[in-house]
Each structure stands twice: as C-alpha cells, then as structure tokens.
Design a protein around this motif. Structure first.
Motif, PDB file in Angstrom:
ATOM      1  N   GLU A  28       0.721  -1.137  -0.078  1.00  0.00           N
ATOM      2  CA  GLU A  28       0.039  -0.197  -0.019  1.00  0.00           C
ATOM      3  C   GLU A  28       0.944   1.110  -0.058  1.00  0.00           C
ATOM      4  O   GLU A  28       0.489   2.241  -0.706  1.00  0.00           O
ATOM      5  CB  GLU A  28      -1.132  -0.005   1.089  1.00  0.00           C
ATOM      6  CG  GLU A  28      -1.816  -0.846   1.225  1.00  0.00           C
ATOM      7  CD  GLU A  28      -3.142  -0.654   2.267  1.00  0.00           C
ATOM      8  OE1 GLU A  28      -3.414   0.390   2.375  1.00  0.00           O
ATOM      9  OE2 GLU A  28      -3.443  -1.878   2.918  1.00  0.00           O
ATOM     10  N   LEU A  32       1.009   4.090  -2.651  1.00  0.00           N
ATOM     11  CA  LEU A  32       0.984   5.723  -2.407  1.00  0.00           C
ATOM     12  C   LEU A  32       2.012   6.332  -3.016  1.00  0.00           C
ATOM     13  O   LEU A  32       1.927   7.495  -3.502  1.00  0.00           O
ATOM     14  CB  LEU A  32       0.680   5.768  -1.000  1.00  0.00           C
ATOM     15  CG  LEU A  32       0.677   7.241  -0.547  1.00  0.00           C
ATOM     16  CD1 LEU A  32      -0.502   7.773  -1.120  1.00  0.00           C
ATOM     17  CD2 LEU A  32       0.695   7.078   1.111  1.00  0.00           C
ATOM     18  N   GLN A  57      -5.530   9.005   1.540  1.00  0.00           N
ATOM     19  CA  GLN A  57      -4.789   7.788   1.591  1.00  0.00           C
ATOM     20  C   GLN A  57      -3.682   7.816   2.512  1.00  0.00           C
ATOM     21  O   GLN A  57      -3.443   6.450   3.354  1.00  0.00           O
ATOM     22  CB  GLN A  57      -4.310   7.329   0.158  1.00  0.00           C
ATOM     23  CG  GLN A  57      -5.316   6.892  -0.739  1.00  0.00           C
ATOM     24  CD  GLN A  57      -4.601   6.994  -2.286  1.00  0.00           C
ATOM     25  OE1 GLN A  57      -3.638   6.637  -2.349  1.00  0.00           O
ATOM     26  NE2 GLN A  57      -5.611   6.913  -3.248  1.00  0.00           N
TER      27      GLN A  57
END
Length: 88
Positions: A28, A32, A57
C-alpha cells in the motif's frame, strides 16, 4: 520543510529497517508513493482533487501503521502534512 521526495525516501528506509512489517502495508505504501510521484510530474486542473485523495490515503495508511510500527506511522503523517501544505 522537508521535500516530499525526501520524506518518501525516508519512509522507505524506515520500512526496510523495521522488522515484521505486513507485506500488504508495504505494498500500500509503495502504491501511495507511486501515485504521489506521478501526481508531482503531471500538472493539471485536477491537482487539488488528487492531492486531497492522496492525503486521505496517507492518513489512513498512517493509522494502520501506528498499531505495530508507530515510528513509520508518524513519518507517514508527516508526509500527509506535506501534502496538505501543497494545497489540500
């Protein structure tokens, strides 16, 4: 103020040095990172919307890191602050 690319690199370094980081969290963060760097290279009228989404995010990911890796979570919150200072 710390440049956003420097902060991203610092977070990568800390994740690499931290034991037992969940591979899903690592993935993740890499996503990002990729999105932030791509956003920086493209200037368009949707920039504020993209910054807001990337900030969101980052804040969510920071919260997930906080549980087991508070230092990394704190660094990601600093990244969120940088995104906010860019115009969110």
């Amino acid at each position: 103020m710390v440049e956003i690319n420097d902060m991203l690199d610092q977070i990568h370094t800390h994740i690499a040095k931290t034991e037992k980081v969940d591979p899903a969290l690592q993935k993740e963060f890499r996503e990002l990172d990729k999105n932030i760097r791509a956003m920086k290279t493209v200037q368009n009228e949707n920039g504020a919307t993209e910054l807001a989404e990337l900030d969101k995010q980052a804040r969510l990911l920071a919260a997930r890191f906080e549980a087991k890796h508070p230092h990394v979570g704190g660094l990601i919150m600093q990244l969120s602050n940088i995104l906010q200072s860019m115009g969110v």
